[in-house]
Design a protein around this motif. Structure first.
Motif, mmCIF file in Angstrom:
data_model
loop_
_atom_site.group_PDB
_atom_site.id
_atom_site.type_symbol
_atom_site.label_atom_id
_atom_site.label_comp_id
_atom_site.label_asym_id
_atom_site.label_seq_id
_atom_site.Cartn_x
_atom_site.Cartn_y
_atom_site.Cartn_z
ATOM 1 N N VAL A 194 -8.714 6.567 -1.865
ATOM 2 C CA VAL A 194 -7.590 7.463 -1.562
ATOM 3 C C VAL A 194 -7.920 8.462 -0.461
ATOM 4 O O VAL A 194 -7.086 9.314 -0.129
ATOM 5 N N ALA A 195 -9.112 8.355 0.096
ATOM 6 C CA ALA A 195 -9.556 9.394 1.044
ATOM 7 C C ALA A 195 -8.670 9.436 2.290
ATOM 8 O O ALA A 195 -8.315 10.527 2.770
ATOM 9 N N HIS A 196 -8.293 8.284 2.800
ATOM 10 C CA HIS A 196 -7.505 8.288 4.023
ATOM 11 C C HIS A 196 -6.153 8.954 3.806
ATOM 12 O O HIS A 196 -5.723 9.794 4.610
ATOM 13 N N GLY A 197 -5.475 8.548 2.743
ATOM 14 C CA GLY A 197 -4.157 9.112 2.503
ATOM 15 C C GLY A 197 -4.188 10.586 2.199
ATOM 16 O O GLY A 197 -3.275 11.332 2.577
ATOM 17 N N VAL A 198 -5.230 11.041 1.550
ATOM 18 C CA VAL A 198 -5.297 12.445 1.162
ATOM 19 C C VAL A 198 -5.751 13.327 2.325
ATOM 20 O O VAL A 198 -5.279 14.458 2.474
ATOM 21 N N LEU A 258 1.287 8.816 4.231
ATOM 22 C CA LEU A 258 1.186 7.360 4.272
ATOM 23 C C LEU A 258 1.778 6.846 5.567
ATOM 24 O O LEU A 258 2.869 7.290 5.985
ATOM 25 N N ILE A 259 1.071 5.971 6.176
ATOM 26 C CA ILE A 259 1.530 5.369 7.421
ATOM 27 C C ILE A 259 2.237 4.056 7.089
ATOM 28 O O ILE A 259 1.647 3.151 6.494
ATOM 29 N N VAL A 260 3.508 4.011 7.468
ATOM 30 C CA VAL A 260 4.307 2.808 7.225
ATOM 31 C C VAL A 260 4.225 1.943 8.475
ATOM 32 O O VAL A 260 4.687 2.343 9.548
ATOM 33 N N GLY A 261 3.650 0.797 8.325
ATOM 34 C CA GLY A 261 3.480 -0.080 9.470
ATOM 35 C C GLY A 261 4.476 -1.218 9.481
ATOM 36 O O GLY A 261 5.346 -1.333 8.618
ATOM 37 N N TYR A 262 4.332 -2.030 10.490
ATOM 38 C CA TYR A 262 5.233 -3.183 10.603
ATOM 39 C C TYR A 262 4.906 -4.221 9.539
ATOM 40 O O TYR A 262 3.751 -4.364 9.137
ATOM 41 N N ALA A 276 0.838 -1.209 0.000
ATOM 42 C CA ALA A 276 0.000 0.000 0.000
ATOM 43 C C ALA A 276 0.866 1.250 0.000
ATOM 44 O O ALA A 276 0.531 2.247 -0.668
ATOM 45 N N VAL A 277 1.973 1.194 0.747
ATOM 46 C CA VAL A 277 2.848 2.365 0.801
ATOM 47 C C VAL A 277 3.510 2.583 -0.560
ATOM 48 O O VAL A 277 3.602 3.719 -1.051
ATOM 49 N N ILE A 278 3.950 1.512 -1.167
ATOM 50 C CA ILE A 278 4.587 1.636 -2.487
ATOM 51 C C ILE A 278 3.588 2.172 -3.510
ATOM 52 O O ILE A 278 3.913 3.069 -4.314
#
Lengths: 594, 341
Positions: free
Chosen positions: B301-305, B189-193, B40-42
């Motif tokens: 895309v709502a969360h990321g934006v 963007l939230i990078v998680g484990y 998702a991050v990529i």
């Protein structure tokens, strides 16, 4: 393009038909919350009619009938408590969670609110349905003469409480379906959602109407064509009726249930029946003070005399009633007349024998403490206070003549009904108000022609009690004239005028003495005494010189001096070679860079 | 004849959309040679790159934030510069400054020594460690794609993309990004484990003897062409309305705002939020083989934006309410136009 337009038209009409049924569903959803209210309308109307029925029957047979308040049954009481306490407890729980910021728990509990509300409303509804069966059966028996017909009651109850709301829903849904309108985009959005087309049909229908579509818009139209054909072949799933939205109906129905409860209590508690006890109404004095002797008990009167004999006493009526005081007490205990409703009914229906007692009744109805204090006679507290006053006087007075005078005074006062006003008939008055009233009464007595020595002594006692707060109170005189209208005599000096009696004379000291409190009040404000203006005191201090030792510059030591000899380690030959080689390389590199 | 022309147009558009999707997947495949998981991050980083926006990556140390950006720069073959933000960094350190240089004739002159900000792909590592003064030096570069130093204005070469990272845990000695700068990022963007099964691949790729080589699969020119393709994607009216409603719902006390937003939000999204929703939605539409944006793309895309555009109040921080929870509320409350339920 034409094919797409035709397909989209077909889809729009198909979706419109479907969505009108969906509007039917929406209408039913909107109607559901009103069902409870509609269902509760009948019990409300019925109990209104029931009350009127009882009232009419009472009027028809008022000569030989009576009301009696039957104690509320435990079942009804439990029902009421459950119905009221469940929402209250639930609300308190929600409030507690909100105050503690347990939002998650609160939200989960809030979702359970419809269930709690249904539980709360189930009790009153069940109670009234059962009560409806019972009353309808009795009503059919009494009114129409046939045997208790429970099926008729059930039928009526079902029709009125259940069927009518459903008819209401049907009408609501019919009009919602008939007059509902669905636009084209909404119809296409339905297929987009059902088939997962990601708004392809809506987009194509919008881009199709554009005169100059962009390449991507044109591509979107083309992309939607196969999906439109697929949508035409699709049969939409049936609509499921959603659960009613209970949030919109909770409070009206709760209040309606509470209101019905009140009605139920009033109609169920009151029983209308033929009078088997001749004396249902008794004087409140009979049970207010059970320690009184039979001579002090006022005679009861028939209930039918209530409306006619409140103002004009009939001397012949109490004769027969005075013979049965014990029966009256029993009747009072049997009817459990300790409730406030019964007391008020009885108090209003008590016929008065004398004009004095009539005055006291009117004063007690008006509930005015001051007037009641001056007019009340014949009440138990008034007698108690008279006894207290008599004991007080006995302790104060030593002469037997005064005792005789006081007894005569009591007799006169009890007959006239004025002496009772000297006591504090109402316990609601404050101490200061009572003292002021006593002072005013004492001043009025001074100017009365029938004033006696006892009242002077009493006044002296009262003034002694209040002399701490009212300076020169003993020397004060009563006001000459309380009327505020000018006398027209003029402003000439009068010996009796002291400036406190109105506009009769020149104003002297009006206002200041009257503003002082009659009751000594301790100072509640604890503070410090003002110290006055700030005074600045200047203190003069004598400077003390410090002794500093000076040093001449030639006597100071030298700052720069030799550090002495450092011991140097002798390097070995190979170490010297390494260092030499390092610095030579470093110099050579520097020369190369430059 | 018209149908034939329409068919040609459709085929050309379809080819562009296909090329877009292909390049996107190629870049992702190259990045995933090094990066394990974090799909998702990529995708978010690539979406921002192809939509012409900037990205803020947030995550605890060691999750590969810097690695993603470095791999991406290798894959797209763009000029890459990394700026490690520190508290003593000054604007001139990243923008560049005038220095005195010696000319060939023995004289001296002032010449402009450009900073690392003048590049194509900027990795602003731990951007919140710099002071607001230095952070603000990025504003002009991110929005106007130019840098002004003194009287000199330098237009930055496209494609220009700032990818910043920050650590949400270690807040001591950091300076939170100002709202003006947060608003300039297209995505946060939230990078998680990583997942459990991904740890083995991480170990193999990072501790083995085999070196991973990332090949460039595209270039800056292609990136710009793909950006044009993305901007050409059609947007129907209902999607515009839905995006506007979503952005207005983030603003407290607006007519579309849920109760939770009005209760916990101090500041809502600006119109840049709508722009971000539309641009990112267009990329999503192309990736999903469509030529028009749908409401689903906007929701994706709502969360990321929107998450970094919601400034929460103290009550929200005290009750551990996150922007993502509020966005979930918004997506649940705000109905799509022509919704049947």
């Amino acid at each position: 393009m034409n094919e797409l337009r035709r397909n989209l038209d077909l889809l729009a009409s198909k979706g419109s038909r479907y969505l009108r049924r969906f509007a039917l569903k929406g209408a039913m959803e909107r109607a559901w919350p009103l069902v409870g209210i509609v269902a509760l309308l009948f019990p409300l109307g019925y109990f209104g009619y029931r009350c009127y029925d009882i009232y009419a029957a009472f009027q028809a047979t008022a000569a030989d009938a009576s009301f009696s308040l039957v104690p509320v049954g435990w079942g009804l009481l439990w029902t009421m408590l459950i119905a009221l306490l469940i929402p209250a407890a639930f609300w308190l729980l929600l409030y507690s969670l909100e105050s503690r910021r347990y939002h998650g728990a609160k939200e989960s509990l809030a979702r359970a609110w419809p269930v709690v509300f249904l539980l709360a409303i189930a009790f009153p509804v069940g109670y009234f349905v059962s009560y409806l069966f019972q009353v309808l059966g009795q009503y059919a028996t009494v009114s129409y003469g046939f045997s208790p017909f429970l099926s008729l009651a059930v039928l009526l109850a079902v029709v009125l409480v259940v069927a009518i709301p459903f008819v209401f829903i049907g009408l609501w849904a019919f009009f919602g379906f008939s007059f509902g309108r669905v636009d084209r985009q909404t119809s296409l959005a339905l297929f987009d959602r059902e088939l997962g087309l990601k708004d392809r049909l809506q987009s194509a229908d919008e881009f199709r109407l554009k005169e100059q579509a962009t390449p991507f818009e044109q591509a979107a139209i083309t992309d939607a064509m196969p999906h439109a054909e697929q949508a035409l072949q699709t049969r939409l799933a049936n609509i499921e009726i959603a659960r009613p939205a209970m949030d919109t109906i909770k409070w009206p129905l709760v209040f309606a249930a509470m209101f019905i409860f009140v009605l139920g209590l009033s109609t169920n508690g009151l029983q209308f029946e033929k009078s088997t006890i001749e004396l249902a109404m008794v004087s409140p004095d009979d049970h207010v003070d059970p320690n009184e002797s039979e001579e002090d008990v006022k005679p009861p009167v028939f209930p039918d005399e209530k409306s006619t004999e409140q103002d004009v006493p009939e001397p012949d009526a109490p004769v027969a009633e005075e013979q049965k005081p014990t029966e009256m007490k029993k009747a009072t205990e049997a009817t459990n007349s300790e409730s406030s409703l019964a007391e008020s009914e009885e108090a209003q229906s008590v016929p008065q024998q004398t004009s004095e007692s009539g005055l006291s009744a009117s004063a007690s109805k008006q509930n005015q403490p001051g007037q009641a204090a001056s007019n009340i006679a014949g009440l138990g507290n008034e007698k108690q206070q008279e006894e207290e006053v008599a004991k007080k006087k006995e302790s104060k007075k030593s002469k037997p003549e005064k005792e005789n005078d006081s007894k005569e005074e009591e007799k006169d006062d009890s007959a006239s009904g004025i002496a009772g006003g000297k006591g504090t008939g109402s316990g609601k008055q404050s101490a200061s108000t009572e003292m002021l009233e006593q002072h005013s009464r004492s001043r009025e007595d001074d100017f009365d022609q029938d004033v006696d020595q006892e009242s002077d002594d009493e006044e002296d006692e009262e003034q002694e009690a209040a002399s701490a707060a009212k300076p020169m109170l003993n020397q004060r005189k009563a006001p000459v004239d309380r009327q505020l209208t000018p006398s027209g005599v003029g402003f000439e000096e009068n010996e009796e005028l002291n400036g406190r009696g109105g506009p009769g004379g020149l104003k002297k000291t009006r206002g200041v003495a009257a503003m002082l409190l009659g009751v000594p009040m301790p100072d509640k404000l604890r503070s410090q005494i003002n110290v006055g203006r700030i005074k600045v005191q200047r203190e003069r201090s004598i400077p003390i010189p410090n002794q500093v030792q000076t040093t001449n510059s030639e006597n100071r030591g030298q700052m720069d001096d030799s550090v002495g000899t450092f011991s140097r380690t002798e390097l070995k030959p190979w170490m010297r070679d390494v260092a030499k080689k390092y610095f030579l390389d470093l110099r050579q590199n520097n020369n190369t860079e430059n | 004849m018209a149908d034939q022309a329409t068919t040609q147009v459709d085929s050309a558009v379809a080819a562009q959309a296909g090329h877009f999707k292909q390049v996107f997947h190629d870049i992702r495949a190259e990045v995933q040679k090094m990066m394990v998981g974090q799909t998702a991050v990529i995708d978010g980083v690539l979406t921002a790159l192809l939509a012409g926006g900037h990205v803020l990556l947030e995550g605890v140390p060691g999750l590969g934030k810097t690695m993603i950006v470095r791999c991406l720069s290798d894959a797209v073959h763009l000029h890459f510069s990394r700026i490690q933000f520190t508290p003593d960094m000054m604007p001139a350190d990243i923008q560049g400054t005038m220095v005195l240089t010696e000319t060939s004739g023995g004289g001296h002159e002032l010449t402009f020594q450009q900073g690392p900000l003048i590049s194509n792909l900027i990795l602003a590592d731990e951007i919140n460690r710099a002071t607001p003064k230095t952070q603000s030096a990025l504003l002009e570069a991110m929005q106007e794609k130019q840098v002004t130093v003194g009287s000199r204005t330098i237009h930055l070469e496209e494609p220009y993309c700032v990818m910043a990272t920050q650590n949400p845990v270690e807040q001591e000695g950091t300076y939170p990004l100002p709202e003006a700068q947060l608003d300039r990022f297209l995505f946060k963007l939230i990078v998680g484990y990583p997942e459990e099964h991904e740890y083995a691949d991480i170990v193999d790729r990072t501790t083995g003897s085999e070196e991973v080589e990332i090949k460039p699969v595209t270039d800056g020119k292609t990136i710009m062409e793909l950006r044009d393709v993305a901007r050409a994607v059609a947007v129907p009216q209902n999607v515009k309305s839905y995006a506007v409603h979503l952005v207005m719902a983030t603003q407290p006390d607006s007519r579309y705002a849920p109760e939770s937003v009005s209760k916990y939000t101090l500041l809502g999204s600006s119109p840049r939020g709508v722009q971000g929703l539309m641009l990112a939605g267009k990329v999503q539409a192309l990736l999903n083989d469509r030529f028009a944006v749908s409401t689903d793309d906007v929701q994706t895309v709502a969360h990321g934006v929107l998450r970094h555009r919601l400034i929460l109040n103290f009550q929200a921080q005290a009750t551990n309410v996150t922007p993502d929870q509020l966005i979930d509320d918004i997506l649940e409350q705000v109905k799509t136009p022509h919704a049947v339920d």
